[in-house]
Design an enzyme around this catalytic site. Structure first.
Site, PDB file in Angstrom:
ATOM      1  N   CYS A 131       0.814  -1.226   0.000  1.00  0.00           N
ATOM      2  CA  CYS A 131       0.000   0.000   0.000  1.00  0.00           C
ATOM      3  C   CYS A 131       0.841   1.267   0.000  1.00  0.00           C
ATOM      4  O   CYS A 131       0.325   2.348  -0.285  1.00  0.00           O
ATOM      5  CB  CYS A 131      -0.955  -0.005   1.186  1.00  0.00           C
ATOM      6  SG  CYS A 131      -2.029  -1.442   1.197  1.00  0.00           S
ATOM      7  N   HIS A 275      -3.194   6.990   3.274  1.00  0.00           N
ATOM      8  CA  HIS A 275      -3.648   5.729   2.688  1.00  0.00           C
ATOM      9  C   HIS A 275      -4.986   5.345   3.313  1.00  0.00           C
ATOM     10  O   HIS A 275      -5.158   5.383   4.528  1.00  0.00           O
ATOM     11  CB  HIS A 275      -2.602   4.638   2.950  1.00  0.00           C
ATOM     12  CG  HIS A 275      -3.090   3.265   2.613  1.00  0.00           C
ATOM     13  ND1 HIS A 275      -3.667   2.963   1.398  1.00  0.00           N
ATOM     14  CD2 HIS A 275      -3.120   2.115   3.349  1.00  0.00           C
ATOM     15  CE1 HIS A 275      -4.018   1.683   1.396  1.00  0.00           C
ATOM     16  NE2 HIS A 275      -3.707   1.157   2.562  1.00  0.00           N
ATOM     17  N   ASN A 305     -10.335  -0.048   0.326  1.00  0.00           N
ATOM     18  CA  ASN A 305      -8.870   0.021   0.293  1.00  0.00           C
ATOM     19  C   ASN A 305      -8.386  -0.556  -1.039  1.00  0.00           C
ATOM     20  O   ASN A 305      -8.494  -1.758  -1.278  1.00  0.00           O
ATOM     21  CB  ASN A 305      -8.308  -0.778   1.476  1.00  0.00           C
ATOM     22  CG  ASN A 305      -6.785  -0.806   1.517  1.00  0.00           C
ATOM     23  OD1 ASN A 305      -6.128  -0.382   0.566  1.00  0.00           O
ATOM     24  ND2 ASN A 305      -6.232  -1.306   2.600  1.00  0.00           N
TER      25      ASN A 305
HETATM   26  N1  COA Z   1     -18.996  -8.907   9.568  1.00  0.00           N
HETATM   27  C1  COA Z   1     -19.503  -9.212  10.764  1.00  0.00           C
HETATM   28  N2  COA Z   1     -18.747  -9.632  11.800  1.00  0.00           N
HETATM   29  C2  COA Z   1     -17.417  -9.695  11.585  1.00  0.00           C
HETATM   30  C3  COA Z   1     -16.817  -9.386  10.358  1.00  0.00           C
HETATM   31  C4  COA Z   1     -17.669  -8.989   9.312  1.00  0.00           C
HETATM   32  N3  COA Z   1     -17.202  -8.666   8.094  1.00  0.00           N
HETATM   33  N4  COA Z   1     -15.473  -9.558  10.457  1.00  0.00           N
HETATM   34  C5  COA Z   1     -15.244  -9.965  11.724  1.00  0.00           C
HETATM   35  N5  COA Z   1     -16.412 -10.059  12.396  1.00  0.00           N
HETATM   36  C6  COA Z   1     -16.634 -10.448  13.780  1.00  0.00           C
HETATM   37  C7  COA Z   1     -15.495 -11.288  14.328  1.00  0.00           C
HETATM   38  O1  COA Z   1     -15.678 -12.650  14.038  1.00  0.00           O
HETATM   39  C8  COA Z   1     -15.600 -11.002  15.795  1.00  0.00           C
HETATM   40  O2  COA Z   1     -16.630 -11.778  16.348  1.00  0.00           O
HETATM   41  P1  COA Z   1     -16.495 -12.423  17.823  1.00  0.00           P
HETATM   42  O3  COA Z   1     -16.357 -11.261  18.734  1.00  0.00           O
HETATM   43  O4  COA Z   1     -17.745 -13.191  17.962  1.00  0.00           O
HETATM   44  O5  COA Z   1     -15.243 -13.260  17.741  1.00  0.00           O
HETATM   45  C9  COA Z   1     -16.045  -9.543  15.847  1.00  0.00           C
HETATM   46  O6  COA Z   1     -16.657  -9.269  14.584  1.00  0.00           O
HETATM   47  C10 COA Z   1     -14.918  -8.566  16.077  1.00  0.00           C
HETATM   48  O7  COA Z   1     -13.898  -8.892  15.140  1.00  0.00           O
HETATM   49  P2  COA Z   1     -12.550  -8.113  15.123  1.00  0.00           P
HETATM   50  O8  COA Z   1     -11.616  -8.747  14.140  1.00  0.00           O
HETATM   51  O9  COA Z   1     -12.087  -7.953  16.537  1.00  0.00           O
HETATM   52  O10 COA Z   1     -13.024  -6.686  14.582  1.00  0.00           O
HETATM   53  P3  COA Z   1     -12.234  -5.356  14.482  1.00  0.00           P
HETATM   54  O11 COA Z   1     -12.944  -4.296  15.201  1.00  0.00           O
HETATM   55  O12 COA Z   1     -10.759  -5.531  14.768  1.00  0.00           O
HETATM   56  O13 COA Z   1     -12.363  -5.006  12.923  1.00  0.00           O
HETATM   57  C11 COA Z   1     -11.122  -5.021  10.895  1.00  0.00           C
HETATM   58  C12 COA Z   1     -11.783  -5.861  11.966  1.00  0.00           C
HETATM   59  C13 COA Z   1     -10.480  -5.928   9.873  1.00  0.00           C
HETATM   60  C14 COA Z   1     -12.177  -4.174  10.218  1.00  0.00           C
HETATM   61  C15 COA Z   1     -10.067  -4.085  11.563  1.00  0.00           C
HETATM   62  O14 COA Z   1      -9.248  -4.842  12.434  1.00  0.00           O
HETATM   63  C16 COA Z   1      -9.194  -3.363  10.581  1.00  0.00           C
HETATM   64  O15 COA Z   1      -9.661  -2.616   9.752  1.00  0.00           O
HETATM   65  N6  COA Z   1      -7.866  -3.542  10.690  1.00  0.00           N
HETATM   66  C17 COA Z   1      -6.907  -2.894   9.823  1.00  0.00           C
HETATM   67  C18 COA Z   1      -6.800  -3.648   8.548  1.00  0.00           C
HETATM   68  C19 COA Z   1      -5.982  -2.938   7.518  1.00  0.00           C
HETATM   69  O16 COA Z   1      -5.846  -1.760   7.564  1.00  0.00           O
HETATM   70  N7  COA Z   1      -5.453  -3.691   6.561  1.00  0.00           N
HETATM   71  C20 COA Z   1      -4.774  -3.200   5.422  1.00  0.00           C
HETATM   72  C21 COA Z   1      -3.519  -2.530   5.731  1.00  0.00           C
HETATM   73  S1  COA Z   1      -2.783  -1.803   4.342  1.00  0.00           S
END
Ligand code: COA
Length: 348
Positions: A131, A275, A305
């Protein structure tokens, strides 16, 4: 005449020439996929995706042709050439940032050279910095221009992430989309024109490589028929770790670029284009930097993204709709898999 000062992974260089952005362009695929569309095939909802990421929809490239990374780049480049009032043969170098290239070989830059009808034999290279790729390219272009080695460089961020994402993994697929943004960077020889790339920072922390990776498809683990049929070939991410790293890295590298540009503080920046990984990351970064959220350019809601394409697309949109004006101070900052990071301060 030259001033060098080396640090860890960064350098400043007072060159012979100043580099400026001459023109920008973008291309997004025609197909729109909304959160509700995704919720029909995986266990998710528009509400969850919107609240956790700020994303409402994304564009997905056609697999029938015409929207592969070099196709998108060709369309975006013609717009940038028109905006810069240049023709394709004025380009001395193509720097193509992508981690989803058309092919392993040849690189995208040489394919694009042909698609643009360039016959001058210009240099053509790809950059793999995930990225951060577009800013790695922009900062490389700046250095080539400062030394006098090149005059007009086309820098591209173009990605077809839809090919590398596991569409049954709700933890990753909701985040990504396809698209392309480009900038033409050229020598500024007009003493009355203040447009200039003022400072660049590049960095990386390979110890975080396990936060975002693809195990298969390289020399170590080629894609066998078994892997091709499984989900293991797709992108794997530790979202929580990426989130933490993103906020910290974006803030740190932004501040060091602002300092390197000789600004009194971040208040002097007119527009911040980070980004676009997650709306909450952008809010937390703006908060950490104490930058007015109204100065942060965000397009993640409509495009998700798009990796190396997020910054040049958001930049082109803000130039086209008149938000960004000539003479304003801009800050671009990115982080990505690797973990790579980059920042640029420029006077547009
Ligand atoms: N829809 C519904 N529920 C979802 C889900 C979705 N798409 N994805 C995950 N969940 C659930 C999980 O299973 C978890 O359930 P549980 O509590 O029963 O185990 C719950 O939601 C929380 O999941 P979690 O992974 O802790 O969520 P989060 O708040 O960390 O959000 C992301 C997840 C991926 C959106 C977030 O971590 C993120 O954006 N991270 C940065 C990623 C990034 O920038 N990547 C590219 C870099 S260049």
């Amino acid at each position: 005449m030259f001033n060098y000062s080396f640090g860890v992974g960064v350098y400043y260089f007072m060159g012979l020439y100043r580099a400026k952005i001459l023109g920008t362009g973008l291309y997004y695929p025609q197909k729109v996929v909304t959160n509700d569309d995704l919720a029909r095939s995986i266990d998710t909802s528009d509400q969850w995706i919107t609240e956790r990421t700020g994303i409402k929809k994304r564009r997905i490239s056609s697999t029938d042709g015409g929207e592969f990374p070099t196709d998108m780049a060709m369309n975006a480049a013609f717009i940038a050439l028109k905006n810069a009032n240049l023709s394709a043969n004025d380009i001395n170098c193509i720097i193509f940032a992508t981690f989803t290239p058309d092919y392993r070989l040849p690189n995208c830059a040489t394919i694009l050279q042909t698609k643009l009808g360039i016959t001058n034999g210009c240099a053509a290279m790809d950059i793999a910095a995930a990225c951060s790729g577009f800013l790695y390219g922009l900062n490389t272009a700046n250095a080539f221009i400062q030394t006098g080695m090149m005059k007009n460089i086309l820098v591209i961020g173009s990605e077809m992430l839809s090919r590398e994402v596991d569409w049954s993994d709700r933890g990753t697929c909701i985040l990504f989309g396809d698209g392309c943004g480009v900038a033409l960077v050229g020598r500024n020889e007009d003493a009355n024109d203040s447009s200039e790339i003022l400072a660049t920072k590049l960095g990386a922390d390979g110890s975080g490589r396990d936060f975002l990776y693809q195990t298969y498809g390289g020399s170590v683990n080629p894609i066998t028929p078994e892997i091709a049929a499984s989900r293991e070939r797709y992108l794997t991410m530790n979202g929580k770790e990426m989130f933490k790293v993103a906020v910290r890295t974006l803030a740190e590298i932004s501040l060091s670029a602002v300092e390197a540009a000789g600004l009194k503080g971040i208040d002097e920046i007119d527009w911040f284009i980070p980004h676009q990984a997650n709306h909450r990351i952008l809010e937390a970064t703006a908060d950490r930097l104490s930058i007015d959220p109204k100065k942060v350019i965000i397009n993640i809601e409509d495009y998700a993204n798009t990796s190396a394409a997020t910054i040049p697309t958001a930049f082109h949109q803000a130039v086209s709709d008149g938000r960004i004006k000539r003479g304003q101070l801009l800050l671009f900052s990115a982080f990505g898999g690797g973990l790579t990071s980059a920042s640029t301060v420029l006077r547009y």
